[in-house]
Scaffold this motif. Structure first.
Motif, PDB file in Angstrom:
ATOM      1  N   VAL A   1      60.016  31.564  47.115  1.00  0.00           N
ATOM      2  CA  VAL A   1      59.010  30.423  48.074  1.00  0.00           C
ATOM      3  C   VAL A   1      59.937  29.165  48.047  1.00  0.00           C
ATOM      4  CG1 VAL A   1      57.206  28.710  47.018  1.00  0.00           C
ATOM      5  CG2 VAL A   1      57.033  31.441  46.964  1.00  0.00           C
TER       6      VAL A   1
ATOM      7  N   TYR B   1      46.403  24.526  51.614  1.00  0.00           N
ATOM      8  CA  TYR B   1      46.984  25.885  52.331  1.00  0.00           C
ATOM      9  C   TYR B   1      45.258  25.182  53.602  1.00  0.00           C
ATOM     10  CZ  TYR B   1      50.284  27.204  49.117  1.00  0.00           C
ATOM     11  OH  TYR B   1      51.153  27.283  47.637  1.00  0.00           O
TER      12      TYR B   1
ATOM     13  N   LYS C   1      58.642  26.686  48.351  1.00  0.00           N
ATOM     14  CA  LYS C   1      58.148  25.168  49.024  1.00  0.00           C
ATOM     15  C   LYS C   1      57.618  24.989  47.496  1.00  0.00           C
ATOM     16  CE  LYS C   1      55.023  26.391  51.682  1.00  0.00           C
ATOM     17  NZ  LYS C   1      53.908  26.216  52.856  1.00  0.00           N
ATOM     18  N   GLN C   2      57.207  23.911  47.488  1.00  0.00           N
ATOM     19  CA  GLN C   2      55.488  23.391  46.280  1.00  0.00           C
ATOM     20  C   GLN C   2      55.205  24.737  45.166  1.00  0.00           C
ATOM     21  OE1 GLN C   2      52.400  21.598  45.410  1.00  0.00           O
ATOM     22  NE2 GLN C   2      53.832  19.601  45.226  1.00  0.00           N
TER      23      GLN C   2
ATOM     24  N   HIS D   1      55.683  35.182  42.708  1.00  0.00           N
ATOM     25  CA  HIS D   1      56.083  34.430  44.116  1.00  0.00           C
ATOM     26  C   HIS D   1      57.688  34.116  44.180  1.00  0.00           C
ATOM     27  CE1 HIS D   1      51.860  33.256  42.899  1.00  0.00           C
ATOM     28  NE2 HIS D   1      52.255  32.759  41.347  1.00  0.00           N
TER      29      HIS D   1
ATOM     30  N   ASP E   1      45.760  27.489  40.005  1.00  0.00           N
ATOM     31  CA  ASP E   1      45.346  26.953  41.560  1.00  0.00           C
ATOM     32  C   ASP E   1      44.712  27.842  42.249  1.00  0.00           C
ATOM     33  OD1 ASP E   1      44.799  24.228  40.881  1.00  0.00           O
ATOM     34  OD2 ASP E   1      47.506  23.737  41.124  1.00  0.00           O
TER      35      ASP E   1
ATOM     36  N   TYR F   1      50.718  30.533  50.887  1.00  0.00           N
ATOM     37  CA  TYR F   1      51.528  29.699  51.157  1.00  0.00           C
ATOM     38  C   TYR F   1      52.936  30.195  51.778  1.00  0.00           C
ATOM     39  CZ  TYR F   1      52.126  32.970  46.867  1.00  0.00           C
ATOM     40  OH  TYR F   1      52.791  33.599  46.380  1.00  0.00           O
TER      41      TYR F   1
ATOM     42  N   ASP G   1      52.369  25.972  56.694  1.00  0.00           N
ATOM     43  CA  ASP G   1      53.104  24.728  56.541  1.00  0.00           C
ATOM     44  C   ASP G   1      52.623  23.629  55.493  1.00  0.00           C
ATOM     45  OD1 ASP G   1      54.614  25.452  58.053  1.00  0.00           O
ATOM     46  OD2 ASP G   1      53.755  24.600  60.120  1.00  0.00           O
ATOM     47  N   GLY G   2      53.324  23.198  54.363  1.00  0.00           N
ATOM     48  CA  GLY G   2      52.614  22.744  53.765  1.00  0.00           C
ATOM     49  C   GLY G   2      52.341  23.001  52.947  1.00  0.00           C
ATOM     50  N   ASN G   3      51.309  22.289  52.054  1.00  0.00           N
ATOM     51  CA  ASN G   3      51.186  23.347  50.161  1.00  0.00           C
ATOM     52  C   ASN G   3      49.770  23.064  49.799  1.00  0.00           C
ATOM     53  OD1 ASN G   3      53.667  23.080  48.930  1.00  0.00           O
ATOM     54  ND2 ASN G   3      53.681  20.442  49.350  1.00  0.00           N
ATOM     55  N   LEU G   4      49.288  23.315  48.672  1.00  0.00           N
ATOM     56  CA  LEU G   4      47.911  23.788  48.073  1.00  0.00           C
ATOM     57  C   LEU G   4      46.815  22.119  48.873  1.00  0.00           C
ATOM     58  CD1 LEU G   4      47.580  24.801  44.983  1.00  0.00           C
ATOM     59  CD2 LEU G   4      46.639  25.673  46.177  1.00  0.00           C
TER      60      LEU G   4
ATOM     61  N   PRO H   1      53.152  26.886  43.777  1.00  0.00           N
ATOM     62  CA  PRO H   1      51.690  27.001  43.387  1.00  0.00           C
ATOM     63  C   PRO H   1      51.118  27.588  41.846  1.00  0.00           C
ATOM     64  CG  PRO H   1      51.789  28.933  44.712  1.00  0.00           C
ATOM     65  CD  PRO H   1      53.140  28.405  44.675  1.00  0.00           C
TER      66      PRO H   1
END
Length: 309
Positions: free
Chosen positions: A260, A231, A262-263, A257, A269, A222, A226-229, A265
């Motif tokens: 972080v 990945y 962004k979202q 983490h 997961d 992450y 870019d982006g979330n799970l 994790p």
């Protein structure tokens, strides 16, 4: 030490109780995690750039049990600078379950032989060097400084863990081809996915792996895409390091983490993501058990001893 009120508080890790669908083998090792706090007992460095929520040993033990992970390597976080007391307290609490990677002064003359011996006895098996936050990068890597430090730790069989963006160093393989100790690179070499697997620095990292000079931590996806799970941009990097040398790969949760943005994790997961990337049972066992035991000198695993409460 007074608190640094300007250092922003980090987002806390997920606390939902949920185990991964992927079952890890007995003796599995989380090779990259941090214990932070309690701040009342182990105050953070004044010059830190973030403030983590307390991520104590008790919370981490709960996480390990939930994930089905038996052992762990704690890496000294930057918020403590060279004050390794919080990490060492955990190592001493259960020498069979934990190993550590410490941070010491970059000046090898400030590190005494007795200090290194004491750290080794406590379970430290490597030193971490932060290249990312070097103020002046115009001079390139402080290679002689790193080499001198490596020579000091070589008698103990330790490694140097480098927190660095490998894409910034296209001559990486040549620079470290005759380095005195093994190198460990966190977060797949910490190169953003946008640079691609053909980046010269990342290719240099793969060359170091192929030549048995470097290990790679499959951690923090992450942080570098870019982006979330799940990945998706990281899958080519996972495939590349596996193809380069599966005997030089280890995995870590990167809990709690820190930083972080962004979202956040869920750690279950992240375990399942490794299961998506690696389907071969023998390879999973190598990444989670055999390889960490070689690198961090863990004792033989014996579940009945209660290493994971």
């Amino acid at each position: 030490m007074s608190p640094n009120n300007s250092a922003p508080l980090c987002q806390a890790p997920c606390i939902d109780v949920r185990s991964p669908l992927t079952k890890f083998p007995a003796g599995a090792v989380d090779c990259h995690a941090h214990v932070c706090g309690p701040a009342t007992q182990f105050p953070y460095a004044q010059e830190r750039i973030y403030t983590p929520p307390d991520a104590t040993l008790e919370k981490y033990q709960t996480l390990l049990k939930m994930l089905g992970v038996d052992r762990a390597v704690l890496v000294q976080p930057s918020v403590y600078g060279t004050d390794n007391r919080a990490m060492l307290a955990v190592l001493k609490s259960n020498p069979q379950q934990f190993r550590g990677v410490a941070v010491l002064s970059s000046d090898p003359n400030e590190v005494g032989d007795q200090e290194l011996a004491d750290l080794h006895a406590a379970g430290v098996r490597g030193l971490r060097c932060n290249i990312v936050d070097i103020a002046d990068k115009s001079a390139g890597l402080p290679i002689e400084q790193l080499r001198n430090l490596a020579k000091r730790i070589q008698p103990f069989g330790w490694h140097l863990e480098l927190l660095m963006h490998v894409n910034e160093y296209p001559n990486l393989a040549k620079t470290f081809e005759d380095f005195p100790v093994d190198l460990v690179f966190g977060h797949f070499g910490y190169t953003h996915a946008k640079h691609g697997v053909n980046d010269k620095g990342f290719q240099g990292l793969l060359d170091l792996m192929k030549n048995q000079h470097a290990w790679v931590k499959m951690t923090g996806p992450y942080r570098i895409c870019d982006g979330n799970l799940p990945y998706v941009d990281m899958r080519p990097f996972s495939d590349a390091v596996i193809n380069a040398n599966p005997g030089r790969l280890i995995w870590g949760s990167d809990w709690p983490h820190v930083m972080v943005k962004k979202q956040m994790p869920h750690d279950a997961d992240l375990c399942d993501l490794l299961g998506e990337w690696v389907h071969d049972e023998n390879l999973i066992n190598s990444i989670l058990v055999n390889n960490p035991c070689i690198l961090y000198d863990f004792p033989a695993f014996n579940k009945p001893n209660g290493l994971n409460p």
